[in-house]
Design a protein around this motif. Structure first.
Motif, PDB file in Angstrom:
ATOM      1  N   MET A 191       0.794  -1.421  -0.051  1.00 24.44           N
ATOM      2  CA  MET A 191       0.001   0.022   0.034  1.00 24.44           C
ATOM      3  C   MET A 191       0.744   1.139   0.043  1.00 24.44           C
ATOM      4  SD  MET A 191      -3.108   0.596  -0.021  1.00 24.44           S
ATOM      5  CE  MET A 191      -4.521   1.606   0.571  1.00 24.44           C
ATOM      6  N   GLU A 192       2.188   1.123   0.744  1.00 21.41           N
ATOM      7  CA  GLU A 192       2.823   2.451   0.597  1.00 21.41           C
ATOM      8  C   GLU A 192       3.594   2.776  -0.710  1.00 21.41           C
ATOM      9  OE1 GLU A 192       5.897   2.984   3.564  1.00 21.41           O
ATOM     10  OE2 GLU A 192       4.637   1.990   5.246  1.00 21.41           O
ATOM     11  N   LYS A 193       3.771   1.753  -1.277  1.00 27.24           N
ATOM     12  CA  LYS A 193       4.448   1.783  -2.567  1.00 27.24           C
ATOM     13  C   LYS A 193       3.500   2.310  -3.397  1.00 27.24           C
ATOM     14  CE  LYS A 193       6.690  -0.814  -6.358  1.00 27.24           C
ATOM     15  NZ  LYS A 193       7.015  -2.166  -6.669  1.00 27.24           N
ATOM     16  N   PHE A 194       2.106   2.074  -3.261  1.00 32.47           N
ATOM     17  CA  PHE A 194       1.063   2.604  -4.316  1.00 32.47           C
ATOM     18  C   PHE A 194       1.004   4.034  -3.771  1.00 32.47           C
ATOM     19  CE2 PHE A 194      -3.481   3.393  -4.996  1.00 32.47           C
ATOM     20  CZ  PHE A 194      -3.502   3.405  -6.281  1.00 32.47           C
ATOM     21  N   ASN A 195       0.836   4.515  -2.732  1.00 32.47           N
ATOM     22  CA  ASN A 195       0.597   5.619  -2.163  1.00 32.47           C
ATOM     23  C   ASN A 195       1.876   6.731  -2.579  1.00 32.47           C
ATOM     24  OD1 ASN A 195      -1.877   5.602  -0.882  1.00 32.47           O
ATOM     25  ND2 ASN A 195      -0.772   5.155   0.993  1.00 32.47           N
ATOM     26  N   SER A 196       2.978   6.192  -2.627  1.00 28.15           N
ATOM     27  CA  SER A 196       4.354   6.720  -3.035  1.00 28.15           C
ATOM     28  C   SER A 196       4.128   7.378  -4.439  1.00 28.15           C
ATOM     29  CB  SER A 196       5.624   6.006  -2.887  1.00 28.15           C
ATOM     30  OG  SER A 196       5.777   5.956  -1.572  1.00 28.15           O
ATOM     31  N   LYS A 197       3.674   6.046  -5.237  1.00 27.20           N
ATOM     32  CA  LYS A 197       3.475   6.329  -6.851  1.00 27.20           C
ATOM     33  C   LYS A 197       2.571   7.298  -6.995  1.00 27.20           C
ATOM     34  CE  LYS A 197       2.334   3.940 -11.136  1.00 27.20           C
ATOM     35  NZ  LYS A 197       1.793   2.710 -11.645  1.00 27.20           N
ATOM     36  N   LEU A 198       1.383   7.426  -6.208  1.00 28.83           N
ATOM     37  CA  LEU A 198       0.428   8.348  -6.507  1.00 28.83           C
ATOM     38  C   LEU A 198       0.852   9.689  -5.918  1.00 28.83           C
ATOM     39  CD1 LEU A 198      -2.912   6.697  -5.154  1.00 28.83           C
ATOM     40  CD2 LEU A 198      -2.232   7.213  -7.388  1.00 28.83           C
ATOM     41  N   TYR A 199       1.669   9.787  -5.081  1.00 32.42           N
ATOM     42  CA  TYR A 199       2.255  11.053  -4.680  1.00 32.42           C
ATOM     43  C   TYR A 199       3.279  11.718  -5.655  1.00 32.42           C
ATOM     44  CZ  TYR A 199       5.305  14.170  -2.223  1.00 32.42           C
ATOM     45  OH  TYR A 199       5.831  15.575  -1.717  1.00 32.42           O
ATOM     46  N   LEU A 200       4.107  10.759  -6.136  1.00 37.74           N
ATOM     47  CA  LEU A 200       5.000  11.491  -7.430  1.00 37.74           C
ATOM     48  C   LEU A 200       4.074  11.837  -8.688  1.00 37.74           C
ATOM     49  CD1 LEU A 200       7.925   8.816  -7.016  1.00 37.74           C
ATOM     50  CD2 LEU A 200       7.812  11.076  -6.392  1.00 37.74           C
ATOM     51  N   GLU A 201       3.179  10.912  -8.878  1.00 39.71           N
ATOM     52  CA  GLU A 201       2.329  11.276  -9.879  1.00 39.71           C
ATOM     53  C   GLU A 201       1.673  12.883  -9.837  1.00 39.71           C
ATOM     54  OE1 GLU A 201      -1.405   9.596 -12.482  1.00 39.71           O
ATOM     55  OE2 GLU A 201      -0.060   8.181 -11.565  1.00 39.71           O
ATOM     56  N   ASN A 202       1.160  13.049  -8.473  1.00 40.57           N
ATOM     57  CA  ASN A 202       0.668  14.268  -8.076  1.00 40.57           C
ATOM     58  C   ASN A 202       1.522  15.268  -8.132  1.00 40.57           C
ATOM     59  OD1 ASN A 202      -1.711  15.836  -7.291  1.00 40.57           O
ATOM     60  ND2 ASN A 202      -0.995  15.678  -5.124  1.00 40.57           N
ATOM     61  N   CYS A 203       2.693  15.124  -7.741  1.00 41.83           N
ATOM     62  CA  CYS A 203       3.733  16.012  -7.837  1.00 41.83           C
ATOM     63  C   CYS A 203       4.167  16.484  -9.384  1.00 41.83           C
ATOM     64  CB  CYS A 203       4.982  15.725  -7.017  1.00 41.83           C
ATOM     65  SG  CYS A 203       4.904  15.598  -5.352  1.00 41.83           S
TER      66      CYS A 203
END
Length: 76
Positions: free
Chosen positions: A1-13
Protein backbone atom coordinates in the motif's frame (compact mmCIF):
# COMPACT_ATOMS: atom_id res chain seq x y z
CA UNK A 1 0.00 0.00 0.00
CA UNK A 2 2.88 2.39 0.78
CA UNK A 3 4.37 1.76 -2.63
CA UNK A 4 1.05 2.64 -4.26
CA UNK A 5 0.74 5.81 -2.16
CA UNK A 6 4.29 6.82 -3.07
CA UNK A 7 3.55 6.32 -6.73
CA UNK A 8 0.38 8.42 -6.47
CA UNK A 9 2.28 11.10 -4.55
CA UNK A 10 4.95 11.34 -7.27
CA UNK A 11 2.32 11.39 -9.98
CA UNK A 12 0.51 14.17 -8.14
CA UNK A 13 3.75 16.19 -7.88
CA UNK A 14 4.33 15.79 -11.60
CA UNK A 15 0.77 16.90 -12.38
CA UNK A 16 1.18 19.97 -10.16
CA UNK A 17 4.43 20.90 -11.95
CA UNK A 18 2.77 20.52 -15.35
CA UNK A 19 -0.20 22.55 -14.14
CA UNK A 20 2.11 25.38 -13.08
CA UNK A 21 3.82 25.36 -16.49
CA UNK A 22 0.44 25.47 -18.23
CA UNK A 23 -0.73 28.29 -15.97
CA UNK A 24 2.33 30.36 -16.87
CA UNK A 25 1.86 29.63 -20.57
CA UNK A 26 -1.81 30.62 -20.33
CA UNK A 27 -0.84 33.85 -18.62
CA UNK A 28 1.65 34.71 -21.38
CA UNK A 29 -0.89 33.88 -24.08
CA UNK A 30 -3.47 36.05 -22.35
CA UNK A 31 -1.04 38.97 -22.25
CA UNK A 32 -0.26 38.53 -25.95
CA UNK A 33 -3.96 38.30 -26.72
CA UNK A 34 -4.65 41.54 -24.85
CA UNK A 35 -1.83 43.30 -26.69
CA UNK A 36 -3.13 42.09 -30.05
CA UNK A 37 -6.66 43.18 -29.16
CA UNK A 38 -5.43 46.67 -28.30
CA UNK A 39 -3.50 46.79 -31.57
CA UNK A 40 -6.57 45.69 -33.51
CA UNK A 41 -8.72 48.32 -31.82
CA UNK A 42 -6.15 50.98 -32.73
CA UNK A 43 -6.10 49.79 -36.35
CA UNK A 44 -9.88 49.81 -36.54
CA UNK A 45 -10.01 53.30 -35.07
CA UNK A 46 -7.31 54.53 -37.48
CA UNK A 47 -9.03 52.86 -40.43
CA UNK A 48 -12.39 54.34 -39.45
CA UNK A 49 -10.83 57.80 -39.22
CA UNK A 50 -8.98 57.42 -42.52
CA UNK A 51 -11.90 56.01 -44.47
CA UNK A 52 -14.90 57.89 -43.17
CA UNK A 53 -16.83 57.14 -46.39
CA UNK A 54 -15.89 53.45 -46.69
CA UNK A 55 -17.54 50.82 -44.52
CA UNK A 56 -14.74 48.21 -44.83
CA UNK A 57 -11.54 49.08 -42.90
CA UNK A 58 -8.13 47.88 -44.09
CA UNK A 59 -6.79 45.65 -41.30
CA UNK A 60 -3.46 45.10 -43.08
CA UNK A 61 -2.13 48.55 -42.25
CA UNK A 62 0.91 47.15 -40.45
CA UNK A 63 0.78 43.37 -40.88
CA UNK A 64 4.57 43.14 -41.00
CA UNK A 65 4.96 44.78 -37.59
CA UNK A 66 2.33 42.45 -36.12
CA UNK A 67 4.16 39.38 -37.43
CA UNK A 68 7.42 40.68 -36.02
CA UNK A 69 5.90 41.32 -32.61
CA UNK A 70 4.30 37.88 -32.53
CA UNK A 71 7.52 36.12 -33.45
CA UNK A 72 9.45 38.03 -30.80
CA UNK A 73 6.98 37.18 -28.04
CA UNK A 74 6.82 33.54 -29.13
CA UNK A 75 10.57 33.12 -28.68
CA UNK A 76 10.45 33.98 -24.94
Amino acid sequence: MEKFNSKLYLENCYIMQENEKLRKTAEILNQENQALLIELQKKLAAAAAATSGSSIPDLNLSAASTATKSSKTSKK
